[in-house]
Design an enzyme around this catalytic site. Sequence first.
Site, PDB file in Angstrom:
ATOM      1  N   CYS A  75      -5.095   7.854 -20.276  1.00  0.00           N
ATOM      2  CA  CYS A  75      -4.180   7.686 -21.411  1.00  0.00           C
ATOM      3  C   CYS A  75      -4.920   7.370 -22.710  1.00  0.00           C
ATOM      4  O   CYS A  75      -4.428   7.663 -23.792  1.00  0.00           O
ATOM      5  CB  CYS A  75      -3.158   6.593 -21.102  1.00  0.00           C
ATOM      6  N   ASP A 115       0.879  -1.177   0.000  1.00  0.00           N
ATOM      7  CA  ASP A 115       0.000   0.000   0.000  1.00  0.00           C
ATOM      8  C   ASP A 115       0.905   1.212   0.000  1.00  0.00           C
ATOM      9  O   ASP A 115       2.004   1.166   0.565  1.00  0.00           O
ATOM     10  CB  ASP A 115      -0.878   0.040   1.259  1.00  0.00           C
ATOM     11  N   CYS A 162      -5.255   3.054 -19.448  1.00  0.00           N
ATOM     12  CA  CYS A 162      -6.243   3.628 -18.526  1.00  0.00           C
ATOM     13  C   CYS A 162      -7.112   4.657 -19.260  1.00  0.00           C
ATOM     14  O   CYS A 162      -6.803   5.052 -20.394  1.00  0.00           O
ATOM     15  CB  CYS A 162      -5.546   4.264 -17.322  1.00  0.00           C
TER      16      CYS A 162
HETATM   17 ZN   LIG Z   1      -2.652   5.775 -18.005  1.00  0.00          ZN
END
Ligand SMILES: [Zn+2]
Length: 360
Positions: free
Chosen positions: A296, A253, A293
Amino acid sequence: MTTLHGSIDTPCFMPVGTHATIKGLYPKDVEEAGAQIMLSNTYHLFLRPGMEVIRKAGGLHKFISWKKPILTDSGGYQVFSLALLRKLNDKGVEFQSHIDGSKHLFTPESIIDIQRDLGSDIMMPLDECVHYPCTKDHAEVAMKRTINWAKRSYKHKNEHHGVNPARGQLLFGIVQGATYEGLRNICAKELVDIDFDGFAIGGVSVGEPSNLIYNILRITALVLPVEKPRYAMGIGYPPDILEAIERGIDMFDCVVPTRYGRTGTAFTSLGKVTIRNSPYTEDFRSLDARCSCYTCSNFSRAYLRHLFNAQEMLGLTLLSLHNIYFFLDLTRKAREAIKNNQFSEFKKEFLENYNNSSCV
Ligand SMILES: [Zn+2]
């Protein structure tokens, strides 16, 4: 790893929701980015909104509308780093809230009760963290207290919550011992004798050099049973994560994806990108050509730079989303590489690209 709210593939990255939210992102976006579990902070939730509110809401999952597993830390780290006027003894730790100065007492038993009420899938016992550097004597006292508190936490959970197997909350042990190999060894061995569901390595990444962190992870992981998950608390940057995976660590984490995202820095396969910099003014490429993502797939560096310069909220959301995806994707690719017996090659290639920032 199996929990009440679903199973988790390891190695995994856990996005951090300090105040029960991954800053700037919708829970559905965090889930779509590939998160299988999130982390939240007992210390912060206990102080605000307080346990009364979360109990009435029906537990943390309902309160924040997150259906996947949640790991909660014990609050120990925050008591040592944030709280005012700590008073520590074997019973527990008395402290004043950093928000309003109100006085509270955390004991190993009360921390288990709080996490039961939160409904955490994975609970952490109260432990004593030390700073770096720390004398061996001080580290030994803290390590022994951590073992004692771990035993009390385990006993309390089994005596008071163990009667209802449906609850099924997991409890990890936390290995302390600062940078001293001997202390880490003793602590890990003592905790392994207690039947914890997994083991965390605490008190790492607190300012010590990387080679000390990697060494402590390596020697501690050697003592811990292979069939139970190992969690390196608060680690780290992408290279640290890969180094730790190589040394047998399963869970991570870190707040950096969203913290950096809010301040305009993106993690990419070719290193870090500071989006405010002038070379990106007319750079219509995506942040990272290798990333799929939402950010992007749809937006250019030039637009992201504009959003940050205009202080638009969307900028920090899009950058945080990319960063979270990047960290989740890193552990997803590590899992694939491990399955295909190609982890060393994967790590080598990733680090060569990542450290070659002249390409960005
Ligand atoms: Zn990305």
